[in-house]
Design a protein around this motif. Structure first.
Motif, PDB file in Angstrom:
ATOM      1  N   ASP A 532      68.381  23.078  36.876  1.00 31.78           N
ATOM      2  CA  ASP A 532      67.397  25.087  37.949  1.00 31.78           C
ATOM      3  C   ASP A 532      68.223  26.034  38.380  1.00 31.78           C
ATOM      4  O   ASP A 532      68.322  26.956  38.677  1.00 31.78           O
ATOM      5  N   VAL A 556      62.495  21.040  34.086  1.00 30.31           N
ATOM      6  CA  VAL A 556      63.690  21.629  34.429  1.00 30.31           C
ATOM      7  C   VAL A 556      63.881  19.899  35.471  1.00 30.31           C
ATOM      8  O   VAL A 556      63.378  19.596  35.983  1.00 30.31           O
ATOM      9  N   ASN A 558      65.792  18.854  38.604  1.00 34.29           N
ATOM     10  CA  ASN A 558      66.814  19.484  39.706  1.00 34.29           C
ATOM     11  C   ASN A 558      67.228  18.729  40.240  1.00 34.29           C
ATOM     12  O   ASN A 558      66.330  17.667  40.598  1.00 34.29           O
ATOM     13  N   ASP A 559      68.385  19.127  40.136  1.00 32.06           N
ATOM     14  CA  ASP A 559      69.773  18.242  41.202  1.00 32.06           C
ATOM     15  C   ASP A 559      69.900  19.010  42.433  1.00 32.06           C
ATOM     16  O   ASP A 559      70.567  18.651  42.720  1.00 32.06           O
ATOM     17  N   ARG A 560      69.558  20.291  42.615  1.00 33.01           N
ATOM     18  CA  ARG A 560      70.064  20.819  43.246  1.00 33.01           C
ATOM     19  C   ARG A 560      71.301  21.604  43.499  1.00 33.01           C
ATOM     20  O   ARG A 560      72.580  21.182  44.413  1.00 33.01           O
ATOM     21  N   ASP A 583      67.197  23.854  47.644  1.00 32.08           N
ATOM     22  CA  ASP A 583      65.678  22.801  46.727  1.00 32.08           C
ATOM     23  C   ASP A 583      64.588  23.911  46.935  1.00 32.08           C
ATOM     24  O   ASP A 583      64.324  24.430  47.498  1.00 32.08           O
ATOM     25  N   ASP A 585      61.610  25.475  44.835  1.00 31.14           N
ATOM     26  CA  ASP A 585      60.287  23.789  44.407  1.00 31.14           C
ATOM     27  C   ASP A 585      59.841  25.829  42.847  1.00 31.14           C
ATOM     28  O   ASP A 585      59.046  25.752  43.377  1.00 31.14           O
ATOM     29  N   PHE A 586      60.003  24.398  41.763  1.00 30.40           N
ATOM     30  CA  PHE A 586      59.675  25.181  40.718  1.00 30.40           C
ATOM     31  C   PHE A 586      58.563  25.201  40.309  1.00 30.40           C
ATOM     32  O   PHE A 586      58.150  26.430  39.666  1.00 30.40           O
ATOM     33  N   ARG A 599      55.001  18.767  39.309  1.00 32.83           N
ATOM     34  CA  ARG A 599      56.875  18.658  40.531  1.00 32.83           C
ATOM     35  C   ARG A 599      56.679  16.750  40.316  1.00 32.83           C
ATOM     36  O   ARG A 599      55.301  16.336  40.920  1.00 32.83           O
ATOM     37  N   ASP A 624      58.892  20.348  37.354  1.00 33.97           N
ATOM     38  CA  ASP A 624      59.811  20.464  37.569  1.00 33.97           C
ATOM     39  C   ASP A 624      60.024  18.714  38.084  1.00 33.97           C
ATOM     40  O   ASP A 624      59.169  17.764  39.156  1.00 33.97           O
ATOM     41  N   LEU A 626      62.348  16.061  40.141  1.00 33.54           N
ATOM     42  CA  LEU A 626      63.431  15.784  41.002  1.00 33.54           C
ATOM     43  C   LEU A 626      64.565  14.942  40.477  1.00 33.54           C
ATOM     44  O   LEU A 626      63.671  13.692  41.168  1.00 33.54           O
TER      45      LEU A 626
END
Length: 646
Positions: A532, A556, A558-560, A583, A585-586, A599, A624, A626
């Motif tokens: 991210d 991606v 995504n772990d913020r 956070d 939202d890609f 996602r 995306d 998470l």
């Protein structure tokens, strides 16, 4: 100027007419077309306009296509990815001033990784040097030529139209000269626009580029002696071994030698090959270190690697010791192996071809028994049952067990939510068709992929039964494996299915390089693995893939957070600061760009994605993911290096 197609010596296609008066930009385009460059990546601007004009004229007659990046660093990353996929020269350009400085990171990354790349930047008019012109970057202002000197193999200002042809030719040849790397031409707008004539140089640059140095037969003879007397051999393969991988694996089977790779050579060898023992270096496998620390091991042959920190895991003495033999086409790499008992400079394929010939003519050379048990390891070295069905579709996300020791193997198969990054890496190869290129960014995604992404090489598996039969001496070939020979010229395509940036480790490299890879081979899907943080830094380049209908799947993690920073601080006991990201939202961001996306939070959601339908669209797609933010990256080697520095 509307020139008709004509031919140069050697049947080289060109769009230049002998009688036409040309501009300097046309001369550059002519030589790029002569060596087969299909795409030029850049961001246009006023001072570089003569070059873009020339590209437009050339495009009407089969010349290189202009691809507009969203940022100049992205243009350099795309040119890098294109060069790795095709073996051709990567070309990027930028206008003067900030355009030239924006491109620096990508150009430096190419030189660090020995990628042949031509960077072209503009200058204001020569007569205006020193007058404080808009975006001036001459020697009396922000001196871009001096800046580029520090990370290019050839770097020059073209200060007169009559210098242009010679300097263009020298730059192209220098990009491919070992060690390869980026070269830089700084072009004042009046030089690029100046009238010129049909190229006076009749030389065929293709032939000059592909000249390979002679092999030192005495060094190969010494290598042969060392191999014969060795009790146990391990090959350590870096990215520079790409031309010789087939031959080396043949020898490894013949000699019952083990094989490990550096992170940069990871995709050259199937993780299911029975001699494979894992990846050495950052994010690598314990089994590779255990193999190199085997007391019986008395010969380590490294091929095509700088033996730097990332490649060796903080310069491990498991590989850097008195048993080392270093084979490399890049002489600069020998500075990292002063302890080696033997250095051999030359093309690895030619070197190992000669070694194999010596072994084949020696009746006393060792030959493994065809009924020998599998090599011992935590994971058995059996021939793999691939995760693909016969029609190339995914087979439920169940990965095969690679021939290396995985950290926390239970997480490699975990179905918990949020999805473990280990599980993400185990699923991705089962979703994609054989031959998919996986491009990892200079982020935490690279560490996860080095350790847990294992790409089945179906071509190798399909040949395995036949190869195993031919390994016996009774086949009339004295044990030789008839694997297809690979091209030995300097512009040979990188055949690795996994690619990552080298020690320079640029964030955003993977996004641009994946796009450049897709330009180089539009028939093959490309997966870009990124984070991210990198998406927030370079994500605008996704629109290039959309504009040109490229089949790139952007994944991606995504772990913020800036994951390598976050987990590195925790492992080092440092202050937890500066890593948190919002956070984002890609998938929604991609949709806003016009790119289809989704996602996912669980393995089940990932497996529900219809990859076949996505691939048929001929368009980019973004996933995306998470991931579990508490999963710690495999950063052990990196932390040791930072601890030593502290």
């Amino acid at each position: 100027m509307h020139a008709k197609d004509s031919k140069l010596s050697g049947g080289i296609q060109t769009s230049l007419a002998p009688s036409a008066e040309l501009e300097g930009g046309d001369l550059i385009v002519h030589y790029l077309q002569q060596i087969g460059v299909e795409y030029v990546f850049g961001v246009p601007g006023g001072a570089i306009e003569p070059l873009t004009n020339a590209l437009a004229r050339g495009m009407r007659h089969g010349g290189p296509q202009l691809v507009v990046a969203r940022h100049e660093s992205g243009a350099a990353f795309m040119a890098d990815g294109y060069a790795r996929e095709t073996g051709k020269l990567g070309v990027c350009f930028a206008t003067t001033g900030p355009g030239a400085t924006n491109m620096i990171t990508g150009v430096a990354n190419a030189t660090q990784d020995a990628i042949p790349l031509l960077a072209i930047t503009a200058q204001t008019k020569l007569e205006n040097f020193g007058r404080g012109g808009l975006q001036e970057s001459s020697c009396t202002a922000i001196d871009t030529v001096s800046i580029y000197k520090n990370f290019t193999r050839y770097n020059t200002l073209v200060s007169h139209p009559k210098q242009l042809e010679q300097k263009v030719v020298r730059a192209i040849l220098a990009a491919f000269r070992e060690p390869a790397g980026a070269v830089h031409l700084s072009l004042p707008v009046d030089v690029t626009r100046a009238p010129t004539q049909m190229p006076s140089l009749s030389r065929n640059l293709d032939k000059l580029i592909n000249v390979t140095p002679a092999v030192d037969t005495a060094s190969v003879a010494e290598l042969y002696k060392q191999v014969l007397k060795a009790r146990k051999i391990c090959f350590v393969l870096g990215e520079g071994a790409r031309s010789a991988v087939g031959r080396i694996l043949s020898l490894a089977l013949r000699l019952d030698a083990s094989v490990v790779t550096t992170p940069f050579g990871k995709g050259l060898v199937s993780p299911f090959h029975r001699q494979f023992c894992g990846v050495l270096g950052m994010g690598g496998h314990r089994s590779s270190i255990e193999e190199l620390q085997d007391p019986a091991l008395d010969c380590i042959i490294t091929v095509g690697t700088s033996l730097g920190e990332f490649a060796t895991g903080n310069w491990s003495d498991s590989v850097l010791n008195q048993h080392l033999i270093h084979v490399d086409e890049n002489p600069e790499h020998f500075s990292g192996s002063h302890m080696a008992q033997l250095h051999i400079h030359g093309n690895p394929l030619k070197i190992f071809d000669q070694l194999e010939k010596l072994l084949l003519t020696d009746d006393t050379a060792r030959l493994p028994s065809t009924d020998a048990p599998p090599r011992p390891a935590d994971n058995t070295h059996q021939k793999p049952t691939l995760a693909y069905s016969t029609d190339g579709k995914r087979a439920g996300g169940t990965p095969e067990k690679p021939n290396c020791t995985l950290d926390e193997p239970e997480k490699y198969l975990s179905d918990s939510a949020p999805i473990k990054p280990q599980r993400l890496m185990s699923i991705l190869p089962t979703l994609m068709p054989p031959g998919t290129r996986f491009i990892a960014d200079g982020t935490g995604a690279n560490f996860w992929a080095i350790h847990y992404l294992h790409i089945p090489d179906r071509r190798l598996a399909e040949r395995r039964s036949a190869l195993d039969r031919r390994i016996s001496a009774s086949d009339g070939n004295n044990g030789r494996l008839d694997a297809p020979r690979r091209r030995s010229d300097k512009r040979m395509a990188w055949e690795s299915l996994y690619r990552c940036p080298g020690e320079f480790g640029s964030m955003g490299w993977g996004l641009g390089a994946a796009i450049g890879t897709a330009f180089g081979n539009p028939k093959m899907p490309v997966v870009a693995l990124t984070g991210d943080g990198s998406m927030l830094m370079n994500g605008q380049e996704l629109t290039v893939a959309l504009q040109h209908s490229l089949t790139v799947i952007f994944v991606v993690l995504n772990d913020r957070a800036l994951g390598t920073v976050k987990h590195g601080q925790r492992l080092a006991g440092a202050e937890p600061v500066g890593f948190a990201l919002p956070d984002v939202d890609f998938a929604a961001a991609a949709n806003a760009m016009g790119i289809e996306a989704c996602r996912v939070r669980t393995p089940a959601e990932l497996l529900e994605i219809d990859i076949n339908e996505i691939l048929q669209r001929r368009a980019p797609f973004l996933i995306d993911v998470l991931i579990d933010p508490e999963e710690v990256l495999p950063l052990g080697g990196r932390m040791k290096a930072l601890g030593a520095a502290k």
